[in-house]
Scaffold this motif. Sequence first.
Motif, PDB file in Angstrom:
ATOM      1  N   ALA A 167       1.008  -1.570  -0.150  1.00 18.69           N
ATOM      2  CA  ALA A 167       0.041  -0.464  -0.356  1.00 18.69           C
ATOM      3  C   ALA A 167       0.918   1.473   0.034  1.00 18.69           C
ATOM      4  CB  ALA A 167      -0.707   0.235   1.321  1.00 18.69           C
ATOM      5  N   LEU A 168       2.040   0.834   0.352  1.00 18.27           N
ATOM      6  CA  LEU A 168       2.993   2.525   1.007  1.00 18.27           C
ATOM      7  C   LEU A 168       3.602   2.601  -0.392  1.00 18.27           C
ATOM      8  CD1 LEU A 168       5.421   2.530   3.885  1.00 18.27           C
ATOM      9  CD2 LEU A 168       3.451   4.607   3.117  1.00 18.27           C
ATOM     10  N   TYR A 169       4.168   1.498  -1.265  1.00 12.11           N
ATOM     11  CA  TYR A 169       4.233   1.805  -2.714  1.00 12.11           C
ATOM     12  C   TYR A 169       3.599   2.406  -3.523  1.00 12.11           C
ATOM     13  CZ  TYR A 169       6.317   1.465  -7.115  1.00 12.11           C
ATOM     14  OH  TYR A 169       7.399   0.885  -7.966  1.00 12.11           O
ATOM     15  N   MET A 170       2.391   1.826  -3.882  1.00 10.42           N
ATOM     16  CA  MET A 170       1.133   2.351  -4.350  1.00 10.42           C
ATOM     17  C   MET A 170       0.512   4.014  -4.547  1.00 10.42           C
ATOM     18  SD  MET A 170       0.132  -0.053  -6.017  1.00 10.42           S
ATOM     19  CE  MET A 170      -1.483   0.511  -6.855  1.00 10.42           C
ATOM     20  N   GLN A 171       0.723   3.983  -2.839  1.00  9.51           N
ATOM     21  CA  GLN A 171       0.057   5.106  -2.655  1.00  9.51           C
ATOM     22  C   GLN A 171       1.451   6.500  -2.934  1.00  9.51           C
ATOM     23  OE1 GLN A 171      -1.152   5.535   1.295  1.00  9.51           O
ATOM     24  NE2 GLN A 171       1.082   6.865   1.483  1.00  9.51           N
ATOM     25  N   ARG A 172       2.394   5.916  -3.218  1.00  8.77           N
ATOM     26  CA  ARG A 172       3.533   6.867  -3.538  1.00  8.77           C
ATOM     27  C   ARG A 172       3.883   6.938  -4.879  1.00  8.77           C
ATOM     28  NH1 ARG A 172       8.147   5.076   1.003  1.00  8.77           N
ATOM     29  NH2 ARG A 172       7.234   6.490   2.596  1.00  8.77           N
ATOM     30  N   THR A 173       3.015   5.929  -5.574  1.00  5.49           N
ATOM     31  CA  THR A 173       3.579   5.441  -7.173  1.00  5.49           C
ATOM     32  C   THR A 173       2.216   5.864  -8.228  1.00  5.49           C
ATOM     33  OG1 THR A 173       3.082   3.255  -6.719  1.00  5.49           O
ATOM     34  CG2 THR A 173       5.543   4.421  -6.764  1.00  5.49           C
ATOM     35  N   ASP A 174       0.999   5.301  -7.429  1.00  7.47           N
ATOM     36  CA  ASP A 174       0.258   4.916  -8.492  1.00  7.47           C
ATOM     37  C   ASP A 174      -1.447   6.239  -7.507  1.00  7.47           C
ATOM     38  OD1 ASP A 174       0.473   2.862 -10.964  1.00  7.47           O
ATOM     39  OD2 ASP A 174       1.665   2.839  -9.057  1.00  7.47           O
ATOM     40  N   ILE A 175      -1.521   5.683  -6.724  1.00  9.52           N
ATOM     41  CA  ILE A 175      -3.046   6.746  -5.829  1.00  9.52           C
ATOM     42  C   ILE A 175      -1.816   7.318  -4.878  1.00  9.52           C
ATOM     43  CG2 ILE A 175      -4.898   5.355  -5.131  1.00  9.52           C
ATOM     44  CD1 ILE A 175      -4.306   2.475  -6.130  1.00  9.52           C
ATOM     45  N   LYS A 176      -3.276   8.214  -5.093  1.00 13.26           N
ATOM     46  CA  LYS A 176      -2.757   9.419  -4.288  1.00 13.26           C
ATOM     47  C   LYS A 176      -3.597   9.216  -3.077  1.00 13.26           C
ATOM     48  CE  LYS A 176       0.572  10.582  -6.743  1.00 13.26           C
ATOM     49  NZ  LYS A 176       2.144  10.059  -6.004  1.00 13.26           N
ATOM     50  N   PHE A 177      -4.099   8.278  -2.183  1.00 18.50           N
ATOM     51  CA  PHE A 177      -5.001   8.188  -1.218  1.00 18.50           C
ATOM     52  C   PHE A 177      -3.997   7.478   0.117  1.00 18.50           C
ATOM     53  CE2 PHE A 177      -8.376   5.862   0.964  1.00 18.50           C
ATOM     54  CZ  PHE A 177      -8.947   7.263   0.809  1.00 18.50           C
ATOM     55  N   ASP A 178      -4.139   7.911   1.159  1.00 18.76           N
ATOM     56  CA  ASP A 178      -3.543   7.392   2.295  1.00 18.76           C
ATOM     57  C   ASP A 178      -3.962   6.611   2.869  1.00 18.76           C
ATOM     58  OD1 ASP A 178      -2.133   7.092   4.055  1.00 18.76           O
ATOM     59  OD2 ASP A 178      -3.234   8.338   5.351  1.00 18.76           O
ATOM     60  N   LEU A 179      -3.252   4.975   1.144  1.00 21.60           N
ATOM     61  CA  LEU A 179      -3.624   3.399   1.768  1.00 21.60           C
ATOM     62  C   LEU A 179      -3.313   2.822   3.153  1.00 21.60           C
ATOM     63  CD1 LEU A 179      -3.595   2.121  -1.751  1.00 21.60           C
ATOM     64  CD2 LEU A 179      -5.178   2.910  -0.557  1.00 21.60           C
ATOM     65  N   HIS A 180      -1.909   3.725   3.300  1.00 19.93           N
ATOM     66  CA  HIS A 180      -1.553   2.940   4.815  1.00 19.93           C
ATOM     67  C   HIS A 180      -2.293   2.708   5.567  1.00 19.93           C
ATOM     68  CE1 HIS A 180       2.165   2.954   7.448  1.00 19.93           C
ATOM     69  NE2 HIS A 180       2.324   1.955   7.358  1.00 19.93           N
ATOM     70  N   SER A 181      -2.698   3.824   5.874  1.00 23.38           N
ATOM     71  CA  SER A 181      -3.195   4.182   6.793  1.00 23.38           C
ATOM     72  C   SER A 181      -4.669   3.577   6.804  1.00 23.38           C
ATOM     73  CB  SER A 181      -4.371   5.757   7.492  1.00 23.38           C
ATOM     74  OG  SER A 181      -3.103   6.978   7.779  1.00 23.38           O
ATOM     75  N   ILE A 182      -5.439   2.569   5.876  1.00 24.26           N
ATOM     76  CA  ILE A 182      -6.315   2.365   6.500  1.00 24.26           C
ATOM     77  C   ILE A 182      -6.156   1.001   6.589  1.00 24.26           C
ATOM     78  CG2 ILE A 182      -7.922   0.663   4.330  1.00 24.26           C
ATOM     79  CD1 ILE A 182      -7.970   3.857   2.964  1.00 24.26           C
ATOM     80  N   THR A 183      -4.741  -0.033   6.266  1.00 20.86           N
ATOM     81  CA  THR A 183      -4.477  -1.537   6.144  1.00 20.86           C
ATOM     82  C   THR A 183      -3.838  -0.846   7.954  1.00 20.86           C
ATOM     83  OG1 THR A 183      -1.652  -0.438   5.572  1.00 20.86           O
ATOM     84  CG2 THR A 183      -3.080  -1.652   3.701  1.00 20.86           C
ATOM     85  N   LYS A 355      -7.909  11.598  -8.456  1.00 16.15           N
ATOM     86  CA  LYS A 355      -7.191  11.692  -8.600  1.00 16.15           C
ATOM     87  C   LYS A 355      -6.955  13.854  -8.902  1.00 16.15           C
ATOM     88  CE  LYS A 355      -5.749   7.734 -11.070  1.00 16.15           C
ATOM     89  NZ  LYS A 355      -4.532   7.507 -10.608  1.00 16.15           N
ATOM     90  N   LYS A 356      -7.992  14.408  -8.585  1.00 12.55           N
ATOM     91  CA  LYS A 356      -8.093  15.589  -8.328  1.00 12.55           C
ATOM     92  C   LYS A 356      -7.761  16.452  -7.383  1.00 12.55           C
ATOM     93  CE  LYS A 356     -11.312  15.541 -12.649  1.00 12.55           C
ATOM     94  NZ  LYS A 356     -12.303  16.013 -13.484  1.00 12.55           N
ATOM     95  N   ILE A 357      -7.963  15.621  -5.518  1.00 13.14           N
ATOM     96  CA  ILE A 357      -7.942  16.510  -4.601  1.00 13.14           C
ATOM     97  C   ILE A 357      -7.140  14.159  -3.531  1.00 13.14           C
ATOM     98  CG2 ILE A 357      -8.968  16.635  -2.851  1.00 13.14           C
ATOM     99  CD1 ILE A 357     -10.399  18.143  -5.254  1.00 13.14           C
ATOM    100  N   ALA A 358      -6.112  14.587  -3.946  1.00 13.81           N
ATOM    101  CA  ALA A 358      -5.287  14.266  -3.112  1.00 13.81           C
ATOM    102  C   ALA A 358      -5.105  13.939  -1.544  1.00 13.81           C
ATOM    103  CB  ALA A 358      -3.691  14.811  -3.392  1.00 13.81           C
ATOM    104  N   VAL A 359      -5.988  12.184  -1.901  1.00 19.19           N
ATOM    105  CA  VAL A 359      -5.817  12.133   0.025  1.00 19.19           C
ATOM    106  C   VAL A 359      -4.788  12.127   1.252  1.00 19.19           C
ATOM    107  CG1 VAL A 359      -7.680  11.111   1.916  1.00 19.19           C
ATOM    108  CG2 VAL A 359      -8.722  11.402  -0.386  1.00 19.19           C
ATOM    109  N   GLU A 360      -4.178  12.941   0.958  1.00 18.47           N
ATOM    110  CA  GLU A 360      -3.152  12.203   2.133  1.00 18.47           C
ATOM    111  C   GLU A 360      -2.722  12.269   3.034  1.00 18.47           C
ATOM    112  OE1 GLU A 360      -0.250  16.864   1.425  1.00 18.47           O
ATOM    113  OE2 GLU A 360      -0.011  16.204  -0.148  1.00 18.47           O
TER     114      GLU A 360
END
Length: 423
Positions: A167-183, A355-360
């Motif tokens: 998830a950390l890799y994905m949010q830094r490269t492809d998906i601008k959403f805080d996936l790590h907090s979800i995991t 994609k337009k509003i990054a959830v950091e």
Amino acid sequence: MHGFDFKEIQEKISDSFRPWQRSFQFWVRATNIYTGYKVFQLRVSLVKDAKKQEEMWERQHEQAADKIYFMCSDLGGFFLKIAQLLAKPDMAPAAWVKKLVTLCDQAPATPFDAIQLVLEKELGKSIGEIFETFDEKPLGSASIAQVQHPGIERLMMTDIRNLQLFALYMQRTDIKFDLHSITKEMEKQIGYEFDFKREANAMERIRCFLYENNKKSPVLVPRVLRDMVTKRVLVMEYINGIPILSIGDEMAKRGINPHGKIAEAAKHNILNSLSRAYGQMILKSGFFHADPHPGNILICKGQEASHILEMGLHTVAKCENEQQELLRLAQTLFDTKMPTGQTVLQPFSDDSSIKKIAVETFPEELFSVLRTVVLLRGLSVGMGVNYSCAEQWRAMAEEALLASGRVTRGKWLYRIVLTTLFA
């Protein structure tokens, strides 16, 4: 002089290597799926015909669905839970849903001998002394919280930490959403699933809350048999019912058109009851059941169902019409209603609000609310009803915000959502 127990030594060595083997399998398969999509994106970008592009995407999703299916099926446990999350017709490609939905009710059952051993050890009596009758064939099997071999918790934590890294890799490269907090929240929630005493307390708390706040509870929560609860055993009331996504087939058996007005009214009543119960739990109590996937919900007689700055959500706008996109993002995250003419949300498509509003930053404690909305949306789409939980929750949300002093009376729901989540 005692002899060596080579079998025991072999099992200990095998157990010590199992997390490494499991991690290796996950990364090999996940990397294969990910790189397959990245290579495909390059290929499809060279094709100009829109119809041909769509056909190519469908084939790619089908190939990926097979790989995800076998990964979840072979690894089991936690990955069956992942399959439940991905097999939602409103979130994932149709090919994924079609393939993964077959895994949702296929958690392998633990052998009866192992069940009997734990039951009798935990309750201190034989099964014959405790129960008048005991059916050895299970009604269903949980993906995580069932009697398992020693070390299962350690394997689950291995799985979730691998997923966190991915998830950390994905949010830094492809998906601008805080996936790590979800995991991270998933890690905490999975830990809870191994403690049935906590589960029993939660059931009773929710059951009491719903009965105290309604003339008639919108859902039925099974009663817990308190003298038969330990950390590893939970005995509760049996409630007979129809799996929620089988309601159409059941109506057809009874001569009712599953797509007729009577069926539509019944489905709306069911979703009303579910949504009202969750609105009350989330907005009035703050303590709620965050796993309303189809396997946990039965329809009984009488249509009863059984068993962002201020909030820490930080966004960065990448568009001119920020307020409009914030509203779209809030609806995507926290409402079950689908846009007109759509049956798949595709929250990470190029024109999506994410994609337009990054959830950091996404607060871990909001994950359970998000997951509940996603699962309720999946039920709504699966039943063929475009239903809005936000409309159902409006009055309760206004009441909660008025009580907190954060809004004045008369504001529209979407303004309340924006003020609460993104102020």
